[in-house]
Design a protein around this motif. Structure first.
Motif, PDB file in Angstrom:
ATOM      1  N   ASP A  48      -5.409  -9.405 -10.329  1.00 60.76           N
ATOM      2  CA  ASP A  48      -5.955 -10.132  -9.182  1.00 60.76           C
ATOM      3  C   ASP A  48      -5.785 -11.646  -9.385  1.00 60.76           C
ATOM      4  O   ASP A  48      -5.403 -12.364  -8.455  1.00 60.76           O
ATOM      5  N   ARG A 100       1.480  -8.932  -2.880  1.00 54.15           N
ATOM      6  CA  ARG A 100       1.001  -7.796  -2.092  1.00 54.15           C
ATOM      7  C   ARG A 100      -0.229  -7.144  -2.719  1.00 54.15           C
ATOM      8  O   ARG A 100      -0.828  -6.258  -2.118  1.00 54.15           O
ATOM      9  N   GLU A 102      -3.601  -6.030  -3.498  1.00 56.82           N
ATOM     10  CA  GLU A 102      -4.843  -6.143  -2.729  1.00 56.82           C
ATOM     11  C   GLU A 102      -6.032  -6.268  -3.671  1.00 56.82           C
ATOM     12  O   GLU A 102      -6.092  -5.550  -4.675  1.00 56.82           O
ATOM     13  N   PRO A 103      -6.982  -7.141  -3.348  1.00 56.82           N
ATOM     14  CA  PRO A 103      -8.175  -7.245  -4.204  1.00 56.82           C
ATOM     15  C   PRO A 103      -8.864  -5.882  -4.287  1.00 56.82           C
ATOM     16  O   PRO A 103      -9.018  -5.204  -3.276  1.00 56.82           O
ATOM     17  N   ALA A 105      -7.661  -3.241  -5.766  1.00 60.43           N
ATOM     18  CA  ALA A 105      -6.727  -2.128  -5.995  1.00 60.43           C
ATOM     19  C   ALA A 105      -6.569  -1.895  -7.496  1.00 60.43           C
ATOM     20  O   ALA A 105      -6.869  -2.764  -8.311  1.00 60.43           O
TER      21      ALA A 105
ATOM     22  N   ARG B  27      -0.425 -14.294  -3.421  1.00 61.52           N
ATOM     23  CA  ARG B  27      -1.034 -13.545  -2.309  1.00 61.52           C
ATOM     24  C   ARG B  27      -1.140 -14.404  -1.051  1.00 61.52           C
ATOM     25  O   ARG B  27      -0.838 -13.939   0.047  1.00 61.52           O
ATOM     26  N   ARG B  31       0.564 -13.473   2.412  1.00 59.40           N
ATOM     27  CA  ARG B  31      -0.239 -13.238   3.626  1.00 59.40           C
ATOM     28  C   ARG B  31       0.202 -14.136   4.778  1.00 59.40           C
ATOM     29  O   ARG B  31       0.210 -13.711   5.928  1.00 59.40           O
ATOM     30  N   PRO B  85      -2.292  -0.263   3.626  1.00 63.31           N
ATOM     31  CA  PRO B  85      -2.862  -0.010   2.301  1.00 63.31           C
ATOM     32  C   PRO B  85      -4.227   0.658   2.410  1.00 63.31           C
ATOM     33  O   PRO B  85      -4.983   0.387   3.336  1.00 63.31           O
ATOM     34  N   PRO B  87      -8.016   1.628   0.557  1.00 54.88           N
ATOM     35  CA  PRO B  87      -8.913   0.907  -0.337  1.00 54.88           C
ATOM     36  C   PRO B  87      -8.651   1.279  -1.801  1.00 54.88           C
ATOM     37  O   PRO B  87      -8.453   2.446  -2.104  1.00 54.88           O
ATOM     38  N   ARG B  88      -8.632   0.304  -2.668  1.00 60.22           N
ATOM     39  CA  ARG B  88      -8.460   0.483  -4.113  1.00 60.22           C
ATOM     40  C   ARG B  88      -7.126   1.121  -4.508  1.00 60.22           C
ATOM     41  O   ARG B  88      -6.992   1.701  -5.570  1.00 60.22           O
ATOM     42  N   MET B  90      -2.660   0.685  -4.319  1.00 61.99           N
ATOM     43  CA  MET B  90      -1.439   0.001  -3.891  1.00 61.99           C
ATOM     44  C   MET B  90      -0.421   1.022  -3.394  1.00 61.99           C
ATOM     45  O   MET B  90       0.712   0.658  -3.081  1.00 61.99           O
ATOM     46  N   SER B 156       7.507  -5.707   4.002  1.00 63.02           N
ATOM     47  CA  SER B 156       7.187  -4.655   3.010  1.00 63.02           C
ATOM     48  C   SER B 156       8.419  -4.183   2.259  1.00 63.02           C
ATOM     49  O   SER B 156       8.425  -3.088   1.710  1.00 63.02           O
TER      50      SER B 156
END
Lengths: 225, 222
Positions: A48, A100, A102-103, A105, B27, B31, B85, B87-88, B90, B156
């Motif tokens: 992260d 890419r 994601e926080p 993950a 990031r 984004r 995506p 949650p939690r 990749m 992507s």
């Protein structure tokens, strides 16, 4: 026999190491032989930070991931150079995709999924089998490394060969599920994530592989008796 | 880890040198790129929508417009959520979930087309639509769907180590569902045949296109 196997420890020989990992799993006392990190939360936190722009965090990520990925890949390739090549490619993919991330993950399943994909691509290109045979030279190193009797070592080698043959015979989906959970020490949820399937399906696959290997051990015990 | 199971020290130096030689976007930068690409696609698709007349209910009652648009919007929202995506993770959702979502979304769009004509049969029966109208409406839906799909693929690239074709198909379905939502707003025709030929069939094409292009663009590259 199991006493011999448990004495093998972290001996780096693929064939017998495989037996050690497998035997520990089949006898229910192992959560995998992969050393490396246990604290996946700190790995996720490092990733992260790296995604946010802290370049120094990549060294932590490398140190946490590389040995673990290398162990996984070495078992499949039996070739240090090829395993290192895939480790390098995997870490560079993670580096390129850091934006890419994601926080919250998890890094480990992602890294294993990348490594597995690159390994499959490499095998396709080279047309080799996914599991090569055990290297006899490495087995000889093991024999020297172990202070055990010749009979015990012969039994260990026989067991290694039988279990390895059985693992190779397992359907691909069962073999990979078994390896990820029992030998790499990943959780069922992480293995499911890597394989793109449900937790229940992974449990079932690993259980079937486990039963197949346990029956081999039972046969060997009977033969020994 | 025993020394023989550890990668060489040389590998560490090589990898770290490579990362320094070839910096990657953080990031925030990523984004921003995603935001810009998707905004550009959305502006282009909406610009096309308004340039060609915007909302056109035609003979359709407001309830029919609201119901068909609402269902298509719901499908688009669900697909966008499921193809992105999770949650939690990749790696997205399990393959079975994505396959079910894509199939369910297509089925839902078919039902939207048929249900609208079934609930308001008089309007649907009186709506004689020629083949050229099917083609023109379907082509517009394709263009409006391709725009966000291209943006999603560009942002992507080489990101899916597991099932790039399936991810591409799900993105195609999500893009198609958004385009179908706009189609139900701009298209005055209520006939079931028109809904199937001009709204569902192009969405199916976007799913197929997403699968093919996704396999090529989303899979990992060395």
């Amino acid at each position: 026999m199991l006493a011999i196997l448990s004495s093998v420890g972290d001996v780096p020989v693929s064939g017998v190491w495989l037996v050690r990992g497998t035997t520990a799993a089949v006898t229910g006392d192992g959560q995998g032989s992969g050393g490396g990190i246990r604290d996946t939360a700190s790995l996720d936190a490092a990733m992260d930070r790296y995604a946010r722009g802290d370049d120094a965090a990549f060294e932590e990520i490398y140190d946490a991931l590389a040995p673990r990925l290398f162990g996984f890949l070495l078992r499949h390739t039996r070739d240090r150079a090829r395993a290192e090549d895939v480790v390098q490619q995997t870490l560079l993919q993670i580096h390129r995709a850091r934006g890419r991330f994601e926080p919250g993950a998890r890094v480990l399943p992602w890294a294993f999924a990348i490594a597995r994909r690159l390994l499959i691509d490499q095998h396709r290109r080279s047309g080799r089998e996914v599991l090569a045979r055990t290297d006899d030279d490495e087995a000889a190193d093991l024999l020297l490394a172990l202070d055990a009797g010749a009979d015990e070592l012969a039994i260990a080698k026989q067991l290694a060969a039988r279990l390895e043959a059985e693992i190779v015979r397992l359907p691909e989906n069962q073999r990979v599920a078994f390896e990820l959970i029992k030998q790499e020490g990943l959780s069922v949820a992480e293995a499911a994530e890597i394989l793109g399937t449900t937790v229940t399906a992974v449990k079932l696959r690993a259980h079937r592989a486990y039963e197949a290997l346990r029956s081999v051990l039972a046969d060997l015990k009977r033969e020994e008796a | 880890v025993s020394p023989s199971r550890a990668p060489s020290a040389d590998l560490r130096a090589r990898v770290l040198a490579e990362t320094r030689r070839e910096p990657s976007p953080t990031r925030d930068k990523h984004r921003r790129k995603v935001f810009l690409a998707l905004s550009a696609a959305a502006v282009a698709a909406l610009g096309l929508f308004f340039a060609l007349g915007g909302l056109r209910p035609g003979p359709r009652p407001p309830e029919l417009v609201a119901a068909t648009t609402g269902f298509a919007l719901l499908v688009a929202l669900v697909l966008t959520r499921l193809s992105g995506p999770s949650p939690r993770s990749m790696l997205g959702r399990p393959r079975a979930v994505v396959v079910a979502a894509v199939a369910g979304a297509l089925l839902a769009l078919v039902l939207v087309a048929l249900a609208g004509a079934a609930v308001w049969p008089d309007i649907a029966r009186a709506d004689a639509v020629g083949r050229s109208v099917h083609v023109a409406c379907g082509a517009l839906l394709l263009v409006q769907g391709i725009l966000p799909l291209v943006a999603l693929f560009v942002t992507s690239r080489a990101a899916d180590p597991r099932s790039p074709a399936l991810t591409g198909a799900a993105l195609g379905m999500a893009a198609g569902a958004w385009a179908a939502t706009m189609a139900y707003l701009r298209c005055p025709h209520a006939a079931a045949t028109h809904g199937l030929a001009a709204h569902v069939a192009p969405t199916l094409l976007l799913v197929a296109l997403g699968a093919v292009v996704g396999y090529r663009l989303l899979r990992l590259r060395r």
